[in-house]
Scaffold this motif. Structure first.
Motif, mmCIF file in Angstrom:
data_model
loop_
_atom_site.group_PDB
_atom_site.id
_atom_site.type_symbol
_atom_site.label_atom_id
_atom_site.label_comp_id
_atom_site.label_asym_id
_atom_site.label_seq_id
_atom_site.Cartn_x
_atom_site.Cartn_y
_atom_site.Cartn_z
ATOM 1 N N ASP A 68 39.846 34.987 66.267
ATOM 2 C CA ASP A 68 39.576 33.550 66.094
ATOM 3 C C ASP A 68 40.284 32.738 67.167
ATOM 4 O O ASP A 68 39.721 31.799 67.736
ATOM 5 C CB ASP A 68 40.009 33.087 64.708
ATOM 6 N N ARG A 69 41.552 33.071 67.446
ATOM 7 C CA ARG A 69 42.302 32.337 68.487
ATOM 8 C C ARG A 69 41.664 32.553 69.856
ATOM 9 O O ARG A 69 41.548 31.627 70.653
ATOM 10 C CB ARG A 69 43.760 32.774 68.490
ATOM 11 N N ASP A 115 38.486 30.480 69.975
ATOM 12 C CA ASP A 115 38.825 29.060 70.135
ATOM 13 C C ASP A 115 39.253 28.754 71.566
ATOM 14 O O ASP A 115 38.883 27.726 72.133
ATOM 15 C CB ASP A 115 39.922 28.659 69.156
ATOM 16 N N ALA A 116 40.020 29.650 72.173
ATOM 17 C CA ALA A 116 40.462 29.452 73.558
ATOM 18 C C ALA A 116 39.263 29.488 74.509
ATOM 19 O O ALA A 116 39.174 28.691 75.452
ATOM 20 C CB ALA A 116 41.488 30.513 73.941
#
Length: 96
Positions: free
Chosen positions: A82-83, A86-87
């Motif tokens: 997820d991170r 998002d990045a």
């Protein structure tokens, strides 16, 4: 079929046999109006014309190939994925 028409057909066959430009779709034959617009839309363009003395009209072919969309990476499930997703979205949107 005239000699110039046969030669143009052979050139178009050779273009198809040569394959695609890296990052572009296959070559597509279009009319002159569409060919003129395609360059402004980021397409690769090619134009062939054979003119021979004694023939009333020249033989022409207008070709375009559009850029292929960049492949987006696929992410695994989980917080780290997820991170990373998002990045990647932030980079695409210009957020630093």
């Amino acid at each position: 079929m005239s000699d110039s028409s046969e030669i143009l057909d052979a050139l178009l066959d050779a273009i198809n046999d040569a394959g695609q430009l890296d990052g572009y779709s296959v070559w597509t034959e279009v009319g002159p109006e569409r060919w003129t617009e395609a360059g402004a839309q980021g397409a690769a363009t090619a134009y062939f014309e054979i003119v021979t003395p004694g023939e009333e009209l020249s033989e022409r072919a207008h070709l375009i190939a559009f850029p292929m969309p960049a492949e987006k990476p696929e992410f695994d499930d989980g917080a780290a994925a997820d991170r990373a997703r998002d990045a990647a979205v932030d980079r695409e949107n210009g957020v630093l």
